[in-house]
Design a protein around this motif. Sequence first.
Motif, PDB file in Angstrom:
ATOM      1  N   LEU A 153       0.832  -1.202   0.000  1.00 28.44           N
ATOM      2  CA  LEU A 153       0.000   0.000   0.000  1.00 28.44           C
ATOM      3  C   LEU A 153       0.867   1.252   0.000  1.00 28.44           C
ATOM      4  O   LEU A 153       0.527   2.262  -0.621  1.00 28.44           O
ATOM      5  CB  LEU A 153      -0.946   0.002   1.210  1.00 28.44           C
ATOM      6  N   PHE A 154       2.006   1.183   0.701  1.00 24.86           N
ATOM      7  CA  PHE A 154       2.926   2.331   0.682  1.00 24.86           C
ATOM      8  C   PHE A 154       3.406   2.587  -0.743  1.00 24.86           C
ATOM      9  O   PHE A 154       3.378   3.715  -1.231  1.00 24.86           O
ATOM     10  CB  PHE A 154       4.120   2.085   1.613  1.00 24.86           C
ATOM     11  N   ALA A 155       3.847   1.499  -1.414  1.00 28.30           N
ATOM     12  CA  ALA A 155       4.349   1.645  -2.784  1.00 28.30           C
ATOM     13  C   ALA A 155       3.251   2.189  -3.686  1.00 28.30           C
ATOM     14  O   ALA A 155       3.475   3.093  -4.500  1.00 28.30           O
ATOM     15  CB  ALA A 155       4.845   0.302  -3.311  1.00 28.30           C
ATOM     16  N   LEU A 156       2.031   1.684  -3.535  1.00 32.34           N
ATOM     17  CA  LEU A 156       0.905   2.108  -4.356  1.00 32.34           C
ATOM     18  C   LEU A 156       0.610   3.595  -4.165  1.00 32.34           C
ATOM     19  O   LEU A 156       0.444   4.343  -5.123  1.00 32.34           O
ATOM     20  CB  LEU A 156      -0.332   1.282  -3.994  1.00 32.34           C
ATOM     21  N   CYS A 157       0.519   4.016  -2.897  1.00 31.49           N
ATOM     22  CA  CYS A 157       0.123   5.390  -2.622  1.00 31.49           C
ATOM     23  C   CYS A 157       1.268   6.359  -2.875  1.00 31.49           C
ATOM     24  O   CYS A 157       1.044   7.535  -3.121  1.00 31.49           O
ATOM     25  CB  CYS A 157      -0.380   5.529  -1.188  1.00 31.49           C
ATOM     26  N   ASN A 158       2.512   5.867  -2.793  1.00 27.85           N
ATOM     27  CA  ASN A 158       3.657   6.731  -3.028  1.00 27.85           C
ATOM     28  C   ASN A 158       3.818   7.013  -4.521  1.00 27.85           C
ATOM     29  O   ASN A 158       4.177   8.125  -4.910  1.00 27.85           O
ATOM     30  CB  ASN A 158       4.906   6.062  -2.464  1.00 27.85           C
ATOM     31  N   ASP A 159       3.587   6.010  -5.364  1.00 30.47           N
ATOM     32  CA  ASP A 159       3.833   6.162  -6.800  1.00 30.47           C
ATOM     33  C   ASP A 159       3.068   5.050  -7.521  1.00 30.47           C
ATOM     34  O   ASP A 159       3.562   3.945  -7.680  1.00 30.47           O
ATOM     35  CB  ASP A 159       5.343   6.059  -7.054  1.00 30.47           C
ATOM     36  N   GLU A 160       1.834   5.361  -7.946  1.00 33.07           N
ATOM     37  CA  GLU A 160       0.971   4.331  -8.503  1.00 33.07           C
ATOM     38  C   GLU A 160       1.547   3.735  -9.791  1.00 33.07           C
ATOM     39  O   GLU A 160       1.463   2.531 -10.019  1.00 33.07           O
ATOM     40  CB  GLU A 160      -0.428   4.899  -8.758  1.00 33.07           C
ATOM     41  N   GLU A 161       2.163   4.582 -10.632  1.00 32.66           N
ATOM     42  CA  GLU A 161       2.715   4.064 -11.887  1.00 32.66           C
ATOM     43  C   GLU A 161       3.863   3.113 -11.620  1.00 32.66           C
ATOM     44  O   GLU A 161       4.005   2.083 -12.274  1.00 32.66           O
ATOM     45  CB  GLU A 161       3.193   5.215 -12.767  1.00 32.66           C
ATOM     46  N   TYR A 162       4.692   3.475 -10.661  1.00 35.63           N
ATOM     47  CA  TYR A 162       5.808   2.596 -10.332  1.00 35.63           C
ATOM     48  C   TYR A 162       5.282   1.252  -9.813  1.00 35.63           C
ATOM     49  O   TYR A 162       5.783   0.187 -10.155  1.00 35.63           O
ATOM     50  CB  TYR A 162       6.735   3.248  -9.294  1.00 35.63           C
ATOM     51  N   ALA A 163       4.238   1.321  -8.986  1.00 35.16           N
ATOM     52  CA  ALA A 163       3.640   0.091  -8.459  1.00 35.16           C
ATOM     53  C   ALA A 163       3.144  -0.791  -9.597  1.00 35.16           C
ATOM     54  O   ALA A 163       3.285  -2.010  -9.578  1.00 35.16           O
ATOM     55  CB  ALA A 163       2.497   0.442  -7.505  1.00 35.16           C
ATOM     56  N   ARG A 164       2.576  -0.152 -10.624  1.00 34.41           N
ATOM     57  CA  ARG A 164       2.067  -0.888 -11.774  1.00 34.41           C
ATOM     58  C   ARG A 164       3.214  -1.599 -12.501  1.00 34.41           C
ATOM     59  O   ARG A 164       3.117  -2.777 -12.839  1.00 34.41           O
ATOM     60  CB  ARG A 164       1.393   0.103 -12.728  1.00 34.41           C
ATOM     61  N   VAL A 165       4.319  -0.875 -12.711  1.00 36.67           N
ATOM     62  CA  VAL A 165       5.460  -1.466 -13.413  1.00 36.67           C
ATOM     63  C   VAL A 165       6.145  -2.522 -12.535  1.00 36.67           C
ATOM     64  O   VAL A 165       6.822  -3.407 -13.043  1.00 36.67           O
ATOM     65  CB  VAL A 165       6.449  -0.362 -13.858  1.00 36.67           C
ATOM     66  N   SER A 166       5.939  -2.446 -11.219  1.00 38.52           N
ATOM     67  CA  SER A 166       6.481  -3.486 -10.341  1.00 38.52           C
ATOM     68  C   SER A 166       5.635  -4.756 -10.405  1.00 38.52           C
ATOM     69  O   SER A 166       5.941  -5.729  -9.730  1.00 38.52           O
ATOM     70  CB  SER A 166       6.510  -3.014  -8.887  1.00 38.52           C
ATOM     71  N   GLY A 167       4.547  -4.714 -11.165  1.00 46.47           N
ATOM     72  CA  GLY A 167       3.696  -5.887 -11.270  1.00 46.47           C
ATOM     73  C   GLY A 167       2.766  -6.064 -10.083  1.00 46.47           C
ATOM     74  O   GLY A 167       2.177  -7.141  -9.915  1.00 46.47           O
ATOM     75  N   LEU A 168       2.604  -5.026  -9.252  1.00 48.74           N
ATOM     76  CA  LEU A 168       1.670  -5.152  -8.120  1.00 48.74           C
ATOM     77  C   LEU A 168       0.237  -5.173  -8.658  1.00 48.74           C
ATOM     78  O   LEU A 168      -0.057  -4.533  -9.667  1.00 48.74           O
ATOM     79  CB  LEU A 168       1.833  -3.965  -7.164  1.00 48.74           C
ATOM     80  N   PRO A 169      -0.654  -5.900  -7.990  1.00 51.88           N
ATOM     81  CA  PRO A 169      -2.065  -5.909  -8.424  1.00 51.88           C
ATOM     82  C   PRO A 169      -2.732  -4.595  -8.037  1.00 51.88           C
ATOM     83  O   PRO A 169      -3.468  -4.508  -7.048  1.00 51.88           O
ATOM     84  CB  PRO A 169      -2.654  -7.094  -7.660  1.00 51.88           C
ATOM     85  N   VAL A 170      -2.472  -3.558  -8.857  1.00 55.67           N
ATOM     86  CA  VAL A 170      -2.851  -2.195  -8.487  1.00 55.67           C
ATOM     87  C   VAL A 170      -4.353  -2.049  -8.267  1.00 55.67           C
ATOM     88  O   VAL A 170      -4.794  -1.485  -7.267  1.00 55.67           O
ATOM     89  CB  VAL A 170      -2.338  -1.205  -9.557  1.00 55.67           C
ATOM     90  N   ARG A 171      -5.138  -2.611  -9.181  1.00 56.34           N
ATOM     91  CA  ARG A 171      -6.587  -2.443  -9.055  1.00 56.34           C
ATOM     92  C   ARG A 171      -7.113  -3.160  -7.813  1.00 56.34           C
ATOM     93  O   ARG A 171      -7.909  -2.597  -7.058  1.00 56.34           O
ATOM     94  CB  ARG A 171      -7.270  -2.974 -10.306  1.00 56.34           C
ATOM     95  N   THR A 172      -6.638  -4.374  -7.577  1.00 57.50           N
ATOM     96  CA  THR A 172      -7.071  -5.118  -6.394  1.00 57.50           C
ATOM     97  C   THR A 172      -6.715  -4.351  -5.120  1.00 57.50           C
ATOM     98  O   THR A 172      -7.529  -4.243  -4.198  1.00 57.50           O
ATOM     99  CB  THR A 172      -6.399  -6.499  -6.378  1.00 57.50           C
ATOM    100  N   LEU A 173      -5.494  -3.797  -5.089  1.00 58.34           N
ATOM    101  CA  LEU A 173      -5.078  -3.051  -3.901  1.00 58.34           C
ATOM    102  C   LEU A 173      -5.916  -1.794  -3.727  1.00 58.34           C
ATOM    103  O   LEU A 173      -6.300  -1.434  -2.610  1.00 58.34           O
ATOM    104  CB  LEU A 173      -3.592  -2.681  -4.008  1.00 58.34           C
ATOM    105  N   ASN A 174      -6.225  -1.122  -4.838  1.00 53.11           N
ATOM    106  CA  ASN A 174      -7.062   0.077  -4.760  1.00 53.11           C
ATOM    107  C   ASN A 174      -8.438  -0.256  -4.209  1.00 53.11           C
ATOM    108  O   ASN A 174      -8.996   0.473  -3.390  1.00 53.11           O
ATOM    109  CB  ASN A 174      -7.221   0.685  -6.164  1.00 53.11           C
ATOM    110  N   ILE A 175      -9.007  -1.378  -4.669  1.00 55.35           N
ATOM    111  CA  ILE A 175     -10.340  -1.756  -4.207  1.00 55.35           C
ATOM    112  C   ILE A 175     -10.281  -2.205  -2.744  1.00 55.35           C
ATOM    113  O   ILE A 175     -11.153  -1.872  -1.937  1.00 55.35           O
ATOM    114  CB  ILE A 175     -10.929  -2.824  -5.151  1.00 55.35           C
TER     115      ILE A 175
END
Lengths: 288, 260
Positions: A153-175
């Motif tokens: 969540l830190f990575a997501l909220c700090n830099d969403e694009e970077y989280a996406r390129v890291s392969g994190l499940p961005v949409r799932t984490l957002n929901i």
Amino acid sequence: MELLTQPFMQRALIAAMIIGLAAPSLGIYLVQRRLSLIGDGIGHVALTGVGLGLLTGNDPVYTAVIVSALGAVGVELIRERGRTSGDLALAMLFYGGIAGGVLLVGLSDGSGNSSLMKYLFGSPLTTSPEDLAVIGGLGAAVLAVMFFFRPALFALCNDEEYARVSGLPVRTLNILLAVTTAVTVTIAMRTVGLLLVSAMMVVPVAAAQQVTRGFVTTMTLAVVIGVSAAGGGILVSAEANTAPGATTVLLALAVFVATAVFAAARHRLRRAAPQPVASEPPDVVLHG
Amino acid sequence: MSVVEVSHLATGYDGREVLRDVSLSVAAGDVVAILGANGSGKSTLIRTILGLVPARRGEIRLFGTPQQRFRHWDRIGYVPQRLGAGSGVPATVGEVVASGLLARRGVLRFPGRSDKAAVRDALTAVGLLDRIGDPVSTLSGGQQQRTLIARALAGKPGLLVLDEPNAGVDATSQEAFAAALTRFAGDGGTILLVLHELGPLRPLIGRAVVVHDGRIAYEGTPPEPAGHHAEPDHEHLHPHADEVKAGICEWAPTDGTKAY
């Protein structure tokens, strides 16, 4: 302090402190994302859930969890699609939520107005043992999510694009974050009320970040401030006979003012003190 | 095997087509610079390769796998142009760099001792280890850029993708980047980067690709700086000849350039 021997007082205190713990540990991500007001919006939507519960004879906490979670996921999907049209869509959702809630509560029975006040401004002293069990269970769930998903969540909220390129499940984490926000709003509505829910998520974080340097320290201090303000709010309001939700929020705001003044004073003192030349670290250290 | 394979790619935003037909192949160990004017689509190209902008036509393969099915994101280290939204909540340099380990570690595992060591190694590589506990907001622009490079390096990727890493960055930080990237390339790493000008990275670049009008206009050895552009202290000032008025020149000699 003999009030503390009263079971209703103990329940109010425990419920408030659970919220003091859960709300800032979630709120820090909302502040980090510049979504400080989202809790307010979800609170508006939760009111429709309360109205639905009162009208159908179900526990309003459950219906509020479901309706506000649906609302939060809707908000997230709108946010994901683009910000320009999102602003207006969010406004519609929020006003629809509060209007729907007022309408449904009014339809439910004769005591509509007093129930409405209870959920809008909180009424911790009426927390029943069953309420406490629900608040405890959902609060533990919120804390577990915040604990296990903290790095992601830190990575997501700090830099969403970077989280996406890291392969994190961005949409799932957002929901996940949206649903957790909805749950926190719902459990906090019994203590501080839907109109002040967001304050418990945001104000302790704002107070803590005046004096901290890192994310984890900010989160820790925000939780300490949140628990102290929530516990203190219940005790002070019982002694002074004031509204518990408002007292809690004003205590948290007082801590914010204190830390902000402290940070400003410290900043001024540092600037006034002569800077030792050697303390400036070199930009690059050349080796060999 | 190609690390990045782009064929006949087209993409854009809303109704506007930014890239029309771009093909590009980056092999393991290559250092490829994407050059082009502002708005030429060079940043869009790498953002599309990374999946941040959807492709309209064409195909992208990463490490041999079509991008839609690619899952080994830990093999790619991305360095965006600047620190994310970076709100009021403070975060230390160490915390930001540690988020570079998530791709490798996965969402639900907690950082261990080797992760802490990886963060320290990455910060050492960019010369910022002494700032590990400082809030990123107190760093200069160049130091923030180096933090982002450290974040990308921490996950030990095989491919580094950088978006204008030296835009608006002081000379010392540019030298520190160049050193970190040279080491990465020396260890066999592949680099794909968007640049506005080659600067101190010039000796490192093996191949330059110039994007113009949505297509690749040039591909080959990096262009040699020519004329006064080649001077070491050249500051890339553009002449504004229209400022010069003949009447003034008669009594106030000027070389016809005006620097802002």
